[in-house]
Design a protein around this motif. Structure first.
Motif, mmCIF file in Angstrom:
data_model
loop_
_atom_site.group_PDB
_atom_site.id
_atom_site.type_symbol
_atom_site.label_atom_id
_atom_site.label_comp_id
_atom_site.label_asym_id
_atom_site.label_seq_id
_atom_site.Cartn_x
_atom_site.Cartn_y
_atom_site.Cartn_z
ATOM 1 N N PRO A 120 0.682 -1.232 0.229
ATOM 2 C CA PRO A 120 0.007 -0.117 0.052
ATOM 3 C C PRO A 120 0.766 1.193 0.027
ATOM 4 N N ASP A 121 2.170 1.101 0.473
ATOM 5 C CA ASP A 121 2.767 2.433 0.361
ATOM 6 C C ASP A 121 3.534 2.903 -0.858
ATOM 7 N N THR A 122 3.248 1.892 -2.208
ATOM 8 C CA THR A 122 3.577 2.501 -3.490
ATOM 9 C C THR A 122 2.747 3.774 -3.911
ATOM 10 N N GLY A 123 1.742 3.933 -3.477
ATOM 11 C CA GLY A 123 1.009 5.133 -3.937
ATOM 12 C C GLY A 123 1.365 6.551 -3.052
ATOM 13 N N LEU A 124 2.237 6.269 -2.224
ATOM 14 C CA LEU A 124 2.540 7.479 -1.370
ATOM 15 C C LEU A 124 3.808 8.180 -1.825
ATOM 16 N N HIS A 160 -5.085 11.659 0.740
ATOM 17 C CA HIS A 160 -4.689 11.739 -0.907
ATOM 18 C C HIS A 160 -4.972 13.006 -1.489
ATOM 19 N N GLN A 161 -6.276 13.587 -1.035
ATOM 20 C CA GLN A 161 -6.519 14.924 -1.575
ATOM 21 C C GLN A 161 -5.100 15.769 -1.323
ATOM 22 N N GLU A 162 -4.764 15.853 0.134
ATOM 23 C CA GLU A 162 -3.691 16.872 0.315
ATOM 24 C C GLU A 162 -2.388 16.566 -0.167
#
Length: 137
Positions: free
Chosen positions: A30-34, A86-88
């Protein structure tokens, strides 16, 4: 009342990932999108999730601190993540800048299990001294 145990290498909340299927890559990592997200400690910004994040285990986040601590990269166990927006494009961790600055230094050439133990011990002890704050909404 028993204190809540701190598990340094376990995500406290994956609801932000938007994935329920364990077969998806995001659920496995799940960290890949961060990558590129700003990282905020309890007392201010510490840097961004580094593009080399995939070089550390999926239960850690590599953070590029920029000039804050002389351009070092730090690795935070995912258990320190309080929330993700995710928005910020921000990740909030529940440790202070000083606690993060004093964490064991990451060395890509060092024994990963030794680093993992030292890092886990350090953050677990920091939770004993100052338990995590309730999630910010």
């Amino acid at each position: 009342m028993q204190p809540i145990p701190f598990l340094p290498f376990v995500w406290r909340d994956q609801s932000w990932s938007g994935q329920d299927d364990d077969a998806t890559p995001l659920a496995q990592r799940p960290d890949t999108g961060l990558v590129g997200y700003d990282v905020e400690a309890t007392d201010g910004g510490i840097g961004k999730v580094d593009e080399d994040n995939a070089k550390v285990p999926n239960d850690c986040l590599m953070v590029d601190t920029g000039p804050w601590i002389f351009g070092h990269k730090v690795v935070l166990p995912v258990g320190t993540v309080q929330r993700v927006d995710h928005q910020e494009r921000k990740v909030w961790v529940d440790r202070t800048k000083e606690q993060i600055k004093n964490a064991p230094e990451y060395d890509a050439d060092a024994d990963p299990e030794d680093y993992r133990k030292r890092s886990g011990d350090y953050y677990t002890e920091s939770y004993r001294a100052a338990p995590p704050m309730p999630p910010m909404l």
